[in-house]
Design an enzyme around this catalytic site. Structure first.
Site, PDB file in Angstrom:
ATOM      1  N   SER A  23      64.737  96.056  45.571  1.00 22.39           N
ATOM      2  CA  SER A  23      63.727  95.100  44.833  1.00 22.39           C
ATOM      3  C   SER A  23      63.505  93.723  45.195  1.00 22.39           C
ATOM      4  CB  SER A  23      64.020  95.201  43.255  1.00 22.39           C
ATOM      5  OG  SER A  23      65.401  94.242  43.094  1.00 22.39           O
ATOM      6  N   SER A  81      69.322  96.890  45.947  1.00 26.57           N
ATOM      7  CA  SER A  81      68.120  95.896  46.272  1.00 26.57           C
ATOM      8  C   SER A  81      68.275  94.854  47.124  1.00 26.57           C
ATOM      9  CB  SER A  81      67.686  95.594  44.668  1.00 26.57           C
ATOM     10  OG  SER A  81      67.173  96.406  44.130  1.00 26.57           O
ATOM     11  N   LYS A 137      65.152  84.369  44.389  1.00 21.60           N
ATOM     12  CA  LYS A 137      64.349  85.598  44.016  1.00 21.60           C
ATOM     13  C   LYS A 137      63.877  85.395  42.481  1.00 21.60           C
ATOM     14  CE  LYS A 137      65.114  90.651  43.110  1.00 21.60           C
ATOM     15  NZ  LYS A 137      66.195  91.848  43.050  1.00 21.60           N
TER      16      LYS A 137
END
Lengths: 95, 483, 477
Positions: B151, B175, B76
């Protein structure tokens, strides 16, 4: 709770966010909704409850006093927007 | 080929049935071919990936057996990667090429993983739809008109579309779990403090926790073995002996007490989603689990408490982005104030600004007690609810999200977006481990099942999930366009 | 109207750890800009603070030395404000729960009385970087080497009543931190800095007046001058019908005036909250006891011991114990020569005068304790007189060798041979018949004249006691 555009401007300034009056008006709506939503906390059964700053009930670990870092000024300043003579540059600060 | 799981690849690599270079090539090709539909990567690091793969092949040839040796993964874009742009999905950090690695990246490198690139995300991890990214929204591989969740939407979509066998995520309020549910994959948010936060760009420090996102529970266990561990550079890292998170995978579920928090099945839950969860409960019952109803009476306060605590911490954490030492700086600042306000005004998107303002407000003079202190107290009663529940049960079970993946642009007002995390946030406030795994499909869209465990009980959670995945095949399903 | 001054001091002392409070970067002074600023000090994305044990130890030692309460669980908080020398946009400090609470420090007033000054609290925090305005066109350069240096901020109660008291308090604290070896005390380099909150009120009034905060008081002299200026300014304002504004004022030593700092713009709203990157700092009894054992003898105790052990006056003991190094130096000299009072006179007299003349610190003095003790030993064993010793000391100070070498080279050895002294006395008496007659006629005062003549004839080398004794015998005989 309703947040006025002027209050948005005040907070934006405290947070150092450039904000036009129009933007402030736009944000005011969303912020009002959020604060109204958060007001649900008002009825919470929290008398005598200790605030919880952290999920784990742990204590701070201490690091031995020793130098472990080496100089990487060139590496750090390669990604800096403005440097001269090893210093970071900002518009003149008047004291 | 691309259907293989991360654990499957580990076995094949060890057996020398495929080289890391071939495997890396295979996934890089898929990314190149298929990611334009999804936008799940911000940066693809093909060259360094192939170099890492070759190094891994050399080590494999030497008979080395580090846990992820030669396995392609994605990070990420919230994890700092040395020499690679680390944008956090923000214009603010678009120019930021990190001079150092996050501990998670270091550990995964040491375990032999090959990094294919950096995945897309909501800006500074603030969002539940991946629509707030400076690099554009990510699309859900099951239906590209829908959001992948957020997210960690890029990681979830990439794994869901099998563009990578596993990816890292971070979870501050859901997330990892919410996008895992939306993209039909398995994702685990560990106990707060398990995975080092060093080099993981902070959103809300007391809630943020990194974790694995992959196809199966076993994959997540293998990844977590590499990711987790004490880090002396993170004061909130937990000092515990190393643990094998795959150790409990084959644990029989007989006698396992599973609690269903009644608050997770109330108003607001999509009926079809409820049906999927009920079916999953039956599967677990069939494997010997005991089901009990429990109550988390204050869980309705978790979202409002979160939207005080998280913005407060974020308003302070994001103060360092000021255009002075790195990141975006406005052109020709007139004076210092102009430098600050314009750099930040231009660098941050609206949702980030909104949360910075909420946080600034709740901490400001005269409001601290009414908001921040109150929310911290509510946080404790929420954690206490869990403590009580875990006296009677071993694991809590419920839906990950109240509804199915929604359409891009469908949730324009912030509060409705925030409610997307209504079942996930409480575990962050308490610091508990929790995961989401695929448990069904409705109208061609995946549904996630959430398991919440007691502190440090990741191995048990993964065991329950693994047992479930032995009996079901929801986790093996791949959206048709990416099969 | 008669006015009373109310002063509270906030002193920032840099703790002399080798690494920073939250990172492993070095703290040494004077490096090239930004060479001692690591990722943590620069506030890079994702980096985290880890607390330095050395800083906690030193804070606890200070707490014990001022008889304060040590907080069992203290908490770090973030103080949020934007400034270019503050890389994270917040300073990690302590707010509601500082590591040291409620202590006190005794100061000595000019009339010799002791006044106890309360210390409200002392908390740990990180220092900021430095802004450099010279050498850039319309820009300011930021050096973050200092960012993250550990500081302890020591806050006094508003119990100081004059600039002189403020200076006495500051000097006492300065001496204490150096005794404890927790701060190098270097005020030029900013290791020990002072802000003063100053207000005035009509004598007899109990409530406080509006205060001004004076910053940049980086020497004892500046503190006294700035405070006195500020008192006068406030009196002028009030007596002129105005009122004092609560504000921060910067002392300008070049102009010798304080002026308002307008750039600190809006009322500060620091939005303090507990730093979520750090956990509560637990200091248990065992830790406190360990620190207690590490405490050196403190100034007041040492002063009392000097009076007791060496028979010094309280005043002399006070002078000799004001700085830890001076006390140690004195004790080494006293032990080396075996004459504590002589040692005290010399350390405070010739030696201190020489340091002042040469403008050197004790550590850099060309004569060390061993050297001085060697010289004093020669006075003790009557190799030289005290007067000759001054000459020898001068030569030693100028690098001409140790006491024995100088005495030898210059032939300054005292004449103690009675026969030789007698011979000289005889000669002097023979050469001054008139004075001898007058003396013997009852003019006792002339004794000094004869002593002088004998000393002159021996170039000061004759043992004065022997001269006295033999002269008396011969003159009276």
């Amino acid at each position: 709770m309703s947040v006025e555009a002027s209050e948005v401007q005040r907070i934006a300034h405290l947070a150092r966010l450039a904000m036009s009056d129009e933007q402030a008006r736009e944000f005011a709506g969303g912020l009002s909704d959020i604060f109204a939503f958060v007001e649900q906390l008002d009825g919470a059964p929290i008398d005598g409850v200790e605030p919880m700053a952290h999920p784990l009930d742990a204590e701070q670990r201490l690091r031995p006093d020793a130098v472990t870092e080496t100089d990487n000024r060139e590496g750090f300043q390669a990604i800096a927007p403005a440097v001269e003579g090893g210093l970071y540059l900002v518009p003149r600060v008047i004291e | 080929m691309s259907q293989e799981t991360l654990s499957g690849w580990v076995r094949k690599l060890q057996a020398r049935e495929i080289s890391s270079r071939e495997l890396t090539r295979l996934y890089l090709d898929r990314i190149e071919r298929l990611d334009p539909q999804l936008n799940s990567f911000i940066t693809v690091t093909a060259e360094s990936a192939l170099a890492q793969a070759e190094a891994a092949d050399a080590r494999l040839a030497n008979g080395e057996q580090t846990p992820l040796l030669g396995v392609p993964v994605a990070q990420k874009d919230i994890f700092c990667t040395e020499g690679v742009r680390t944008s956090c999905g923000s214009r603010m950090l678009d120019p930021f090429v990190s001079p150092y690695n996050a501990t998670v990246v270091e550990r995964m490198n040491a375990a032999g993983a090959v990094m294919l690139g950096k995945t897309n995300m909501d800006e500074f991890a603030m969002g539940s739809s991946n629509e707030t990214s400076f690099y554009g929204p990510v699309r859900n591989p099951w239906d590209t008109e829908r959001v992948p969740g957020g997210s960690s939407g890029g990681s979830a979509a990439a794994v869901g579309a099998r563009l990578v066998p596993g990816a890292t995520g971070t979870d501050t309020g859901g997330s990892i779990r919410q996008p895992a549910a939306f993209c039909g994959i398995t994702g685990l948010k560990p106990t707060y403090g398990r995975v080092s936060r060093y080099g993981m760009i902070a959103f809300a420090s007391s809630l943020d926790q990194g974790g694995p996102m992959a196809v199966t529970a076993e994959d997540c266990g293998l990844m977590l073995n590499a990711m987790a561990g004490f880090d002396e550079r993170d004061s909130t890292s937990v000092e515990r002996p190393a643990e094998d998170f795959t150790a409990g995978l084959n644990q029989d579920l007989t006698g396992l007490r599973i609690g269903l928090p009644k608050e997770f099945f109330g108003e607001g839950l999509d009926e079809k989603v409820r049906g999927v969860i009920d079916a999953a409960v039956e599967v677990l019952k069939g494997r010997g689990a005991e089901i009990r109803e429990v109550s988390l009476p204050n869980s309705h306060l978790s979202v409002p408490a979160y939207y005080v605590v998280a913005p407060a911490e974020c308003s302070s954490n994001l103060a360092r982005f000021d255009g002075v030492r790195y990141g975006h700086r406005c052109d020709n600042p007139e004076d210092l104030m102009d430098l600050y306000t314009r750099s930040r005004g231009e660098g941050f998107g609206d949702e980030v600004k909104r949360r910075i303002m909420v946080g600034t407000y709740v901490l400001s003079a005269g409001y601290y007690d009414a908001y921040y202190l109150k929310a911290q107290k509510v946080r404790r009663i929420i954690a206490d609810d869990f403590r009580n529940a875990f006296e009677d049960v071993d694991v809590l079970l419920g839906p990950t999200t109240p509804e199915l993946p929604f359409a891009l642009g469908a949730k324009a007002d912030p509060v409705s977006m925030y409610l997307s995390d209504i079942y996930t946030i409480a575990a962050n406030l308490a610091g508990l481990p929790a995961m989401s795994l695929p448990a069904g499909e409705i109208d061609g869209l995946p549904v996630g099942l959430q398991l919440i465990g007691n502190y440090f009980d990741e191995a048990r959670l993964l065991g329950v999930a693994h047992q479930y995945q032995q009996e079901t095949d929801w986790h093996t399903r791949v959206p048709a366009a990416f099969a | 109207m008669e006015w009373e001054t109310v002063i509270g001091l906030e002193i920032h002392a840099q703790l002399n750890t080798v690494s920073k409070i939250f990172s492993g970067a070095p703290t040494a002074y004077g490096a090239e800009p930004n060479r001692q600023a690591c990722a943590v000090d620069l506030g890079m994305p994702g980096v985290l603070p880890v607390l330095n044990q050395g800083a906690v130890e030193k804070a606890v030692m200070l707490g014990l030395a001022i008889d304060a309460e040590i907080t069992p669980r203290s908490v770090f908080a973030r103080k949020n404000y934007f400034y270019p020398d503050l890389p994270k946009g917040y300073q990690i400090s302590q707010y509601e729960l500082p590591i040291v609470a409620r202590g006190h420090l005794d100061i000595e007033l000019e009339d010799g009385t002791i006044k106890r000054i309360g210390v409200t609290r002392a908390h740990l925090e990180e220092d900021a970087g430095k802004s450099l305005h010279e050498g850039f066109e319309s820009m300011t350069g930021i050096d973050l080497n200092r960012a993250g240096t550990p500081l302890i901020e020591i806050v006094s109660e508003p119990e100081l009543r004059s600039a002189k008291e403020a200076v006495a308090y500051m000097k006492k604290l300065h001496s204490l931190v150096r005794y404890l070896d927790i701060c190098d005390g270097n005020m030029q380099e900013g290791s020990f800095r002072c802000d003063a909150n100053v207000s005035i009120r009509p004598k007899g009034q109990t409530e406080f007046g509006t205060r001004a905060e004076l910053k940049n008081l980086n020497s004892f002299r500046f503190v006294e001058r700035a405070i006195n200026h500020e008192i006068e300014r406030q009196i002028d304002v009030i007596e002129g019908g105005g009122s004092v504004v609560q504000e921060t004022r910067l002392y300008d030593p070049d102009r010798d005036e304080t002026r308002s700092m307008r750039t600190k713009e809006e009322a500060n709203d620091y939005r303090y909250f507990p730093d979520p990157d750090l956990l509560p700092v637990v200091v248990d009894t065992a830790f406190v006891n360990q620190m207690r054992e590490k405490l050196p003898e403190l100034p007041d105790a040492k002063r009392a011991r000097f009076v007791e052990q060496y028979g010094l006056s309280d005043y002399d003991a006070g002078v000799l114990t004001a700085a830890r190094e001076m006390g140690d130096f004195y004790e080494a000299v006293a032990a080396g020569c075996g004459a504590p009072k002589l040692a005290a006179n010399w350390v405070m007299g010739e030696f201190s005068a020489a340091m002042n003349r040469s403008e050197v610190e004790l550590a850099d003095a060309p004569v060390n304790a061993e050297g001085l003790a060697g010289l004093l030993a020669r006075i003790q064993d009557e190799t030289i007189s005290g007067k000759i010793a001054k000459e020898v000391f001068e030569a030693m100070w100028n690098g001409e060798g140790d006491a024995d070498a100088v005495i030898e080279a210059k032939g300054l050895k005292q004449i103690t041979d009675t026969g030789a002294i007698d011979a000289i006395i005889d000669e002097v008496m023979a050469n001054n018949p008139q004075q001898l007659e007058q003396y013997r006629g009852g003019k006792d005062k002339l004794f000094g004249f004869f002593v002088g003549q004998v000393m002159k004839a021996t170039q000061g080398k004759a043992n004065p006691a022997q001269v006295n004794e033999r002269l008396k015998a011969k003159l009276d005989g």
